[in-house]
Design a protein around this motif. Structure first.
Motif, short mmCIF file in Angstrom:
data_model
loop_
_atom_site.label_atom_id
_atom_site.label_comp_id
_atom_site.label_asym_id
_atom_site.label_seq_id
_atom_site.Cartn_x
_atom_site.Cartn_y
_atom_site.Cartn_z
N GLY A 126 3.46 13.39 4.78
CA GLY A 126 3.66 12.52 3.88
C GLY A 126 3.51 11.33 4.62
N SER A 127 2.71 11.23 5.69
CA SER A 127 2.62 10.12 6.49
C SER A 127 1.52 9.15 5.50
N ILE A 128 0.48 9.70 5.11
CA ILE A 128 -0.54 8.71 4.28
C ILE A 128 0.03 8.11 3.22
N ALA A 129 0.93 8.98 2.48
CA ALA A 129 1.62 8.59 1.25
C ALA A 129 2.64 7.25 1.71
N TYR A 130 3.17 7.58 2.97
CA TYR A 130 4.29 6.60 3.39
C TYR A 130 3.68 5.23 3.72
N ALA A 131 2.24 5.27 4.29
CA ALA A 131 1.87 4.16 4.87
C ALA A 131 1.42 3.41 3.43
N ARG A 132 0.67 4.00 2.54
CA ARG A 132 0.36 3.45 1.44
C ARG A 132 1.29 2.64 0.48
N LYS A 133 2.45 3.27 0.53
CA LYS A 133 3.50 2.67 -0.14
C LYS A 133 3.94 1.64 0.72
N LYS A 134 4.05 1.63 1.83
CA LYS A 134 4.54 0.54 2.80
C LYS A 134 3.25 -0.79 2.55
N ALA A 135 2.06 -0.38 2.36
CA ALA A 135 1.27 -1.58 1.85
C ALA A 135 1.52 -2.01 0.52
N GLN A 136 1.53 -1.19 -0.41
CA GLN A 136 1.97 -1.61 -1.64
C GLN A 136 3.48 -2.45 -1.62
N ASP A 137 4.33 -2.21 -0.84
CA ASP A 137 5.50 -3.03 -0.93
C ASP A 137 5.29 -4.38 -0.17
#
Length: 322
Positions: A278-289
């Motif tokens: 889930g590292s890609i999903a985590y980074a994408r969520k962080k960017a969206q936050d």
């Protein structure tokens, strides 16, 4: 986003003319190297942000055009220096300047563009503008040095990673937005809101960019995927993976990272693990936050076409595919 580019096209075209006029050194090589990278298809996000911010703050003159050119000169200087530090061969899908003219020329032309921007700013005789641009350049240099210190640091913390990208990337986007408030004679409160917007947008932009390095299509990205890991940069997707994968996978991962040359299967192994943990999903969520924070920073301004445009840019930087 296409509509945003269209709405501000006239001002952006003026910035392009300003950039061309600014490249007037008596040393032909300087103009040649600078024009090579300035005409290579950059997104001009920083000038766009400055133009929108200035119009949001109802700036009544053309100073934002001149400042947008200066900001792009500073950004271009960092790209020339970055390519030397990273031994890059490609920039925006074409040969990096260092390949065509050498590292020495790239460094010297980068230095020239920094000083050109500062010299042009001084002519505006505005202490707040001068101080902001000079402290921003200092902060960006600190960010690049901090990244160098932590090259191949597999124990890098997320806090330090965020500090690096805040300094090296977000600082200039923050300055571009605040400059719009300065020349619009806005209140300190609104200028700081624009500065925060730019900072959060810049962090979102860099986290998204670091994620694209692992998952984007090469043709659209304009560079080879996996560039960061090859250069020893521990960015958020890799940082998250190192912190969350099993001991066995971590051992294999470290072997790959330490390789002198990465093969396609090595990169596929890394990206496969990133999807698994889930590292890609985590980074994408962080960017969206961070993009959401940026949009919240604009709440102090009344709703307008320009405020909506800044919100659209915030969404764009995390959804783009190149």
């Amino acid at each position: 986003m296409d509509q945003v580019w269209s709405n501000y096209k006239e001002a952006l075209d003026e910035v392009e003319e300003q950039i061309k006029k600014g490249l007037d050194s008596e040393v032909t090589l300087i103009n040649k190297v600078a024009y090579h990278i300035l005409s290579s298809g950059g997104k001009r996000i920083r000038p766009l942000l400055l133009i929108i911010s200035a119009q949001l703050c109802q700036s009544v003159d053309k100073r934002h055009i001149h400042l947008a050119g200066m900001v792009e000169f500073i950004h271009t200087a960092t790209l020339l220096h970055d390519d030397v530090l990273d031994n890059a061969e490609v920039r925006r899908g074409i040969p990096a300047a260092r390949l065509l003219w050498g590292n020495q020329a790239s460094i010297l032309v980068g230095d020239y563009l920094y000083t050109l921007a500062v010299c042009q700013a001084v002519k505006m005789e505005n202490f707040e503008i001068n101080y902001l641009l000079s402290t921003t350049c200092r902060r960006m240099s600190e960010g690049e040095t901090l990244q160098l210190v932590h090259s191949r640091d597999l124990d890098l913390t997320e806090a330090t990673y965020l500090q690096i990208i805040e300094y090296k990337t977000a600082a200039l986007l923050s300055a571009a937005c605040k400059l719009g408030g300065i020349i619009g004679n806005e209140s300190d409160e609104k200028k700081e809101a624009l500065s925060r917007y730019g900072r959060n947008l810049g962090i979102a932009f860099q986290v998204a960019d670091d994620t694209l390095d692992y998952v984007a299509d090469r043709a659209r990205l304009g560079k080879s995927p996996g560039k960061d890991i090859k250069e020893g940069k521990v960015t958020l997707p890799l940082l998250h993976l190192l912190q969350h994968c099993s001991s066995k996978d971590k051992r294999e991962l470290k072997k790959v990272i330490k390789k002198a040359a990465l093969l396609k299967r090595d990169l596929s192994f890394v990206t496969g693990l990133m999807e698994q943990y889930g590292s890609i999903a985590y980074a994408r969520k962080k960017a969206q936050d961070y993009a959401n924070r940026a949009k919240s920073d604009l709440s102090i301004f009344s709703d307008s076409l320009h405020r909506q445009a800044l919100c659209t840019v915030a969404d764009y930087v995390v959804r783009r595919d190149h």
